[in-house]
Design an enzyme around this catalytic site. Structure first.
Site, PDB file in Angstrom:
ATOM      1  N   CYS A   2       0.857  -1.183   0.000  1.00 48.32           N
ATOM      2  CA  CYS A   2       0.000   0.000   0.000  1.00 48.32           C
ATOM      3  C   CYS A   2       0.894   1.235   0.000  1.00 48.32           C
ATOM      4  O   CYS A   2       1.872   1.313   0.736  1.00 48.32           O
ATOM      5  CB  CYS A   2      -0.946   0.089   1.193  1.00 48.32           C
ATOM      6  SG  CYS A   2      -2.148  -1.229   1.269  1.00 48.32           S
ATOM      7  N   ARG A  27       4.225  -0.404  -4.697  1.00 51.56           N
ATOM      8  CA  ARG A  27       3.925  -0.932  -3.361  1.00 51.56           C
ATOM      9  C   ARG A  27       2.620  -1.709  -3.320  1.00 51.56           C
ATOM     10  O   ARG A  27       2.312  -2.358  -2.317  1.00 51.56           O
ATOM     11  CB  ARG A  27       3.844   0.219  -2.355  1.00 51.56           C
ATOM     12  CG  ARG A  27       5.126   0.999  -2.222  1.00 51.56           C
ATOM     13  CD  ARG A  27       4.942   2.169  -1.297  1.00 51.56           C
ATOM     14  NE  ARG A  27       4.712   1.739   0.065  1.00 51.56           N
ATOM     15  CZ  ARG A  27       5.662   1.525   0.966  1.00 51.56           C
ATOM     16  NH1 ARG A  27       6.908   1.726   0.644  1.00 51.56           N
ATOM     17  NH2 ARG A  27       5.368   1.138   2.175  1.00 51.56           N
ATOM     18  N   TRP A  73      -2.608  -2.736  -1.711  1.00 43.53           N
ATOM     19  CA  TRP A  73      -2.297  -4.159  -1.798  1.00 43.53           C
ATOM     20  C   TRP A  73      -3.216  -4.811  -0.774  1.00 43.53           C
ATOM     21  O   TRP A  73      -3.052  -4.614   0.426  1.00 43.53           O
ATOM     22  CB  TRP A  73      -0.826  -4.426  -1.463  1.00 43.53           C
ATOM     23  CG  TRP A  73      -0.419  -5.852  -1.670  1.00 43.53           C
ATOM     24  CD1 TRP A  73      -0.023  -6.445  -2.839  1.00 43.53           C
ATOM     25  CD2 TRP A  73      -0.357  -6.879  -0.669  1.00 43.53           C
ATOM     26  NE1 TRP A  73       0.270  -7.765  -2.630  1.00 43.53           N
ATOM     27  CE2 TRP A  73       0.080  -8.061  -1.302  1.00 43.53           C
ATOM     28  CE3 TRP A  73      -0.635  -6.920   0.694  1.00 43.53           C
ATOM     29  CZ2 TRP A  73       0.247  -9.265  -0.625  1.00 43.53           C
ATOM     30  CZ3 TRP A  73      -0.469  -8.115   1.376  1.00 43.53           C
ATOM     31  CH2 TRP A  73      -0.030  -9.275   0.721  1.00 43.53           C
ATOM     32  N   ASN A  99      -2.122   2.288   5.605  1.00 40.78           N
ATOM     33  CA  ASN A  99      -1.239   1.183   5.207  1.00 40.78           C
ATOM     34  C   ASN A  99      -0.922   0.421   6.486  1.00 40.78           C
ATOM     35  O   ASN A  99      -0.504   1.024   7.466  1.00 40.78           O
ATOM     36  CB  ASN A  99       0.042   1.771   4.584  1.00 40.78           C
ATOM     37  CG  ASN A  99       1.109   0.729   4.337  1.00 40.78           C
ATOM     38  OD1 ASN A  99       0.810  -0.445   4.167  1.00 40.78           O
ATOM     39  ND2 ASN A  99       2.361   1.155   4.316  1.00 40.78           N
ATOM     40  N   GLY A 100      -1.171  -0.885   6.491  1.00 36.20           N
ATOM     41  CA  GLY A 100      -0.916  -1.678   7.698  1.00 36.20           C
ATOM     42  C   GLY A 100      -2.123  -2.546   8.003  1.00 36.20           C
ATOM     43  O   GLY A 100      -2.996  -2.730   7.144  1.00 36.20           O
ATOM     44  N   GLU A 484      17.650 -18.038  -6.471  1.00 33.51           N
ATOM     45  CA  GLU A 484      17.294 -16.684  -6.877  1.00 33.51           C
ATOM     46  C   GLU A 484      16.811 -16.656  -8.335  1.00 33.51           C
ATOM     47  O   GLU A 484      15.841 -15.965  -8.669  1.00 33.51           O
ATOM     48  CB  GLU A 484      18.497 -15.748  -6.664  1.00 33.51           C
ATOM     49  CG  GLU A 484      18.328 -14.323  -7.126  1.00 33.51           C
ATOM     50  CD  GLU A 484      17.159 -13.564  -6.486  1.00 33.51           C
ATOM     51  OE1 GLU A 484      16.553 -14.060  -5.532  1.00 33.51           O
ATOM     52  OE2 GLU A 484      16.844 -12.476  -6.992  1.00 33.51           O
ATOM     53  N   LYS A 488      13.095 -15.353  -9.437  1.00 34.05           N
ATOM     54  CA  LYS A 488      12.876 -14.282 -10.428  1.00 34.05           C
ATOM     55  C   LYS A 488      11.886 -14.756 -11.481  1.00 34.05           C
ATOM     56  O   LYS A 488      10.981 -14.044 -11.866  1.00 34.05           O
ATOM     57  CB  LYS A 488      14.187 -13.888 -11.124  1.00 34.05           C
ATOM     58  CG  LYS A 488      15.150 -13.013 -10.368  1.00 34.05           C
ATOM     59  CD  LYS A 488      14.725 -11.596 -10.098  1.00 34.05           C
ATOM     60  CE  LYS A 488      13.932 -11.505  -8.842  1.00 34.05           C
ATOM     61  NZ  LYS A 488      14.639 -11.311  -7.600  1.00 34.05           N
ATOM     62  N   GLU A 491       8.261 -15.074 -10.081  1.00 33.35           N
ATOM     63  CA  GLU A 491       7.653 -13.782  -9.757  1.00 33.35           C
ATOM     64  C   GLU A 491       7.094 -13.063 -10.966  1.00 33.35           C
ATOM     65  O   GLU A 491       6.006 -12.512 -10.905  1.00 33.35           O
ATOM     66  CB  GLU A 491       8.722 -12.826  -9.175  1.00 33.35           C
ATOM     67  CG  GLU A 491       9.071 -13.025  -7.757  1.00 33.35           C
ATOM     68  CD  GLU A 491       9.927 -11.869  -7.271  1.00 33.35           C
ATOM     69  OE1 GLU A 491       9.436 -11.091  -6.465  1.00 33.35           O
ATOM     70  OE2 GLU A 491      11.095 -11.757  -7.708  1.00 33.35           O
ATOM     71  N   HIS A 507      17.703 -36.945  -5.412  1.00 35.60           N
ATOM     72  CA  HIS A 507      16.891 -37.372  -4.272  1.00 35.60           C
ATOM     73  C   HIS A 507      15.425 -36.993  -4.449  1.00 35.60           C
ATOM     74  O   HIS A 507      14.679 -36.958  -3.473  1.00 35.60           O
ATOM     75  CB  HIS A 507      17.447 -36.778  -2.973  1.00 35.60           C
ATOM     76  CG  HIS A 507      18.841 -37.227  -2.687  1.00 35.60           C
ATOM     77  ND1 HIS A 507      19.138 -38.490  -2.209  1.00 35.60           N
ATOM     78  CD2 HIS A 507      20.034 -36.607  -2.867  1.00 35.60           C
ATOM     79  CE1 HIS A 507      20.449 -38.616  -2.081  1.00 35.60           C
ATOM     80  NE2 HIS A 507      21.013 -37.486  -2.479  1.00 35.60           N
ATOM     81  N   LYS A 606       6.138  -4.550  -3.640  1.00 36.32           N
ATOM     82  CA  LYS A 606       7.581  -4.403  -3.473  1.00 36.32           C
ATOM     83  C   LYS A 606       7.998  -4.502  -2.010  1.00 36.32           C
ATOM     84  O   LYS A 606       8.992  -5.123  -1.670  1.00 36.32           O
ATOM     85  CB  LYS A 606       7.985  -3.040  -4.044  1.00 36.32           C
ATOM     86  CG  LYS A 606       9.456  -2.719  -3.926  1.00 36.32           C
ATOM     87  CD  LYS A 606      10.229  -3.421  -4.990  1.00 36.32           C
ATOM     88  CE  LYS A 606      11.708  -3.163  -4.930  1.00 36.32           C
ATOM     89  NZ  LYS A 606      12.467  -4.249  -5.566  1.00 36.32           N
TER      90      LYS A 606
END
Ligand code: AGP
Length: 611
Positions: A2, A27, A73, A99-100, A484, A488, A491, A507, A606
Site C-alpha cells: 500500500c 507498493r 495491496w 497502510n498496515g 534466486e 525471479k 515472480e 533425491h 515491493k
C-alpha cells in the site's frame, strides 16, 4: 505494501496526488483512490491500477489544495471499488488512507455497530476512520486530538493520513509499523510512504519514527509522540537521489533499467570501502562495532525472499573467510522460533526496502535477547536502518521494479566485503585478500561484458516461453543463485520454477526430468566443476533440456547442453554475483514474451510491511 500520499499546500492537489500514486504504485496496485478537500470533501476510488483512477478523474469534479490518496495491496477484503481507500466515516466528513493492519478491528467494529454505525467496506481500515469520527463528534475534541485518542485504542500497524471537512486546514498523519515521510516544501507539505512522490517537489524531508504523528496546519508542522503528545524535534534530511533515479528513462521497464544499472551500482556499493592494495575493506558503519562482530560466537543472517538468498551466499563467504558459524533464517521463522541468541551473537538483517515487517520483528527479537544487530539496507533512513545498532547501506539507488535485481547484487557485494574484512581480521592472508578484493574491483567491467552480450539469453527465452516448469541447479555458493534464478522466473513470468542444490536433484526432483523440462545449471570452473558435470550428465541421460551458465565453454559442456550462456572468467567467489545477472535477464525476457506485467507482477508488492 500500500502506498499513501498526502498533499497540503496551495496548488491543485489532484495532479500532485495522482503523480505521487504512480510513483508509489510498486507498493501495491489492486485499487487506487483519492480524496480532495475543496468546498466539499470529494472521494473517487476504483479497483485496478492508478491509470484506471486517472482516466476517471477527467469526468469528475475534484478540486482542492488539500488531499490524500492511496494505492492498495489488499489484505482485508477483496480488491473492489468499495474496499479501495480513502475510507469515509459515516458522516462523509472525514477521509482516511491507511497502510498496515488493524488487528483488533473486529472488536472495535462490534462496538461501533452497536452504536448504529453502518460499515460500507470489509476493510480493517474503515474501522479506524469510524472510530476517529465517533470520538471527534461525541467528545468534541480538536480533530488531531480525536485522531490521537483513536490511535490509543488500536492494536496493529498503521501509516495513516486523515483529513476532515470540518477542519479543512488540518491534516494528520501517524505511523506505527508502516513507514511515513514528511516532505517540507515552500509553503506546502507532502506526506508519503516513501520519498519517491516527494523528490520532484522538495528534497527536504523528515522520516517519522515509530509512534509519531504529524499535524499540519496553516502555521506549519508539529511532530509529537502518539501516546503522550510530547513534541519531538526532528532532523530535516536531504534526499540524496535524483528524480532520474526513479524514472524509467528510455527503458521499457524499471526491471530492465535496474538490471542494466548493475554495471555501476556494484561499483557504487564498494566505493570508498574496498581497499585493493591492502586486500581488505573498510565498512564505516560497522567500525565501532567490529571488535564485537569479530568475537561473535555465531552470526545469524535474517531476511526474506531475494534478500534471504543474498544472505545464503553471505554464509558461504563468511564461514570460508572468517571461520565464524553463520545461520541463515527466514525472518518470518526466526521471529517465532526458539533461536539460540545471547549477547555474543550478532544478527545481520538484510533488506532492500528496510521496511519488511518480518525482518523488523526479527531485529526486535534479536535485540531483546541481547544480540548486536546489523542492518544491510538499500533505502536510506528506512525502519530497519534506524532500528539496528549499526549497518551498511548497499547504495544501489532506488529500486522500483518489484523483482529485486540490483539490490540483490549490491547485498552480495556488501556481504563479500564483510567476509573479506572479517577474514583479514581473523587471519586471512594478505595475498588471498588482495585476490578477492581485485576480483570485486573488476566486477563492474565484467557486468558490462555480460550486458553487452545478451543475444543468447534472448534466444533461449524465445525458445522456452511456452513451458510450464523450470529447474535451476547449482552447488556451493551457486546453490543460492539457483534459488534466486527460480524466484525471479516465478515472480514475473508465472512459470513454476524450483532451485535445488545440483546433487540433491537425484533425491527427488530428477523424477520431473523429461524432454520437456528445461534445467538451468550453474557450472563455474571451480572446485565443484567435476561434480556439477556429473549432475549435468544425469539430466542429459534423461533428455532434459540443458541451459548452462558458465565462465568457460568446454567440450563436455558443449556436448551435453542445449544452450550455453558464457560469462567472463572471474574469481570463483564473485562468480555468483555475475551469474545471477543472466538469470535476471532470462526471467525478464521470458516474462516480456509471455506478455506479463514485469514491473507489477500479479499479487505481489515491493515492500511487504504486513506479516
Ligand atoms: C524479490 O524479487 C522479491 N520481490 C521479494 O522476495 C523481496 O526480496 C522480499 O520481499 C524482501 O524484501 P526486502 O529486501 O525489501 O526486505
Amino acid at each position: 505494501m500500500c502506498g499513501i500520499v498526502g498533499y497540503y499546500g496551495n496548488k491543485d492537489a489532484v495532479p500532485i496526488l495522482i503523480n505521487g500514486l504512480k510513483r508509489l504504485e510498486y507498493r501495491g496496485y489492486d485499487s487506487a483512490g483519492i480524496a480532495v478537500l475543496g468546498e466539499d470533501l470529494n472521494v473517487l476510488k476504483r479497483a485496478g491500477k492508478v491509470s484506471v483512477l486517472e482516466n476517471l478523474i477527467d469526468d469528475h469534479v475534484l478540486s482542492g489544495t488539500v488531499g490524500i490518496a492511496h494505492t492498495r495491496w489488499a489484505t482485508h477484503g477483496e480488491p473492489n471499488d468499495t474496499n479501495a481507500h480513502p475510507h469515509l466515516d459515516h458522516t462523509g466528513n472525514i477521509a482516511l488512507v491507511h497502510n498496515g493492519i488493524i488487528e483488533n478491528y473486529q472488536s472495535i467494529k462490534k462496538v461501533l455497530e452497536k452504536d448504529g454505525i453502518q460499515f460500507q467496506s470489509e476493510t480493517d481500515s474503515e474501522v479506524l476512520v469510524q472510530l476517529i469520527s465517533k470520538i471527534y463528534y461525541q467528545d468534541g475534541l480538536a480533530f488531531h486530538d480525536a485522531v490521537q485518542a483513536a490511535l490509543q485504542d488500536v492494536v496493529g500497524t498503521f501509516g495513516i493520513v486523515v483529513i476532515c471537512k470540518d477542519e479543512p486546514d488540518v491534516m494528520v498523519a501517524a505511523r506505527l509499523g508502516s513507514p511515513l515521510v514528511l516532505g517540507i516544501g515552500d509553503g506546502e507539505y507532502f506526506i508519503a510512504s516513501d520519498s519517491s512522490p516527494i523528490v520532484e517537489h522538495t528534497r527536504s524531508v523528515v522520516y517519522l519514527d515509530e509512534s509519531e504523528m504529524v499535524v499540519l496546519t496553516n502555521d506549519g508542522y508539529t511532530i509529537s509522540k502518539i501516546h503522550d503528545q510530547q513534541i519531538v524535534n526532528k532532523k530535516i534530511t536531504t534526499i540524496e537521489h535524483d528524480l532520474e533515479a526513479i524514472e524509467k528513462g528510455n527503458f521499457p521497464h524499471f526491471m530492465l533499467k535496474e538490471i542494466y544499472e548493475q554495471k555501476n551500482t556494484i561499483t557504487d556499493t564498494m566505493r570508498g570501502r574496498l581497499q585493493v592494495a591492502d586486500g581488505t575493506a573498510f565498512l564505516g558503519g560497522l567500525s565501532d562495532y567490529m571488535p564485537r562482530i569479530e568475537k561473535a560466537n555465531r552470526l545469524y543472517i535474517t531476511a526474506c525472499g531475494t534478500s534471504w538468498h543474498a544472505g545464503l551466499i553471505g554464509k558461504y563467504l563468511i564461514e570460508e573467510y572468517a571461520d565464524i558459524p553463520v545461520h541463515v533464517e527466514y525472518a518470518s521463522e526466526f521471529r517465532y522460533r526458539h533461536t539460540i541468541i545471547d549477547n555474543e551473537t550478532v544478527v545481520i538483517a538484510i533488506s532492500q526496502s528496510g521496511e519488511t515487517a518480518d525482518t523488523l520483528a526479527a531485529i526486535k527479537k534479536a535485540k531483546e535477547n541481547g544480540a548486536l544487530t546489523v542492518g544491510i539496507c538499500n533505502v536510506v533512513g528506512s525502519s530497519i536502518a534506524r532500528n539496528t545498532d549499526c549497518g551498511v547501506y548497499t547504495h544501489a539507488g532506488p529500486e522500483i521494479g518489484v523483482a529485486s535485481t540490483k539490490a540483490f547484487t549490491a547485498q552480495v557485494t556488501v556481504l563479500s566485503m564483510l567476509a573479506l574484512l572479517l577474514g583479514r581480521k581473523k587471519g586471512l592472508n594478505k595475498l588471498q585478500g588482495i585476490k578477492l578484493a581485485k576480483a570485486l574491483n573488476d566486477m563492474g567491467q565484467n557486468v558490462e561484458v555480460i550486458l553487452n552480450n545478451t543475444g543468447m539469453i534472448e534466444k533461449i527465452a524465445s525458445q522456452f516461453s511456452d513451458v510450464d516448469n523450470f529447474l535451476y541447479l547449482g552447488r556451493g555458493l551457486n546453490f543460492p543463485v539457483a534459488l534466486e534464478g527460480a524466484l525471479k522466473l516465478k515472480e514475473i513470468s508465472y512459470i513454476h520454477a524450483e532451485g535445488y542444490p545440483a546433487a540433491e536433484m537425484k533425491h527427488g526432483p530428477i523424477a520431473l526430468i523429461d524432454d520437456n523440462m528445461p534445467v538451468v545449471i550453474i557450472a563455474p570452473h571451480d572446485q565443484t566443476y567435476e561434480k556439477v558435470l556429473s549432475n549435468i550428465q544425469e539430466v542429459h541421460a534423461r533428455n532434459g533440456r540443458i541451459i548452462i551458465v558458465t565462465d568457460k565453454k568446454s567440450k563436455d559442456l558443449t556436448r551435453l547442453s542445449d544452450h550455453i550462456i558464457e560469462i567472463p572468467q572471474c574469481h570463483p567467489r564473485v562468480f555468483p554475483i555475475l551469474a545471477s545477472i543472466p538469470l535476471q535477464l532470462l526471467a525478464y525476457h521470458l516474462a516480456v514474451i509471455r506478455g506479463c506485467d514485469v514491473d507489477m507482477p500479479r499479487n505481489l508488492a515491493k515492500s511487504v510491511t504486513v506479516e
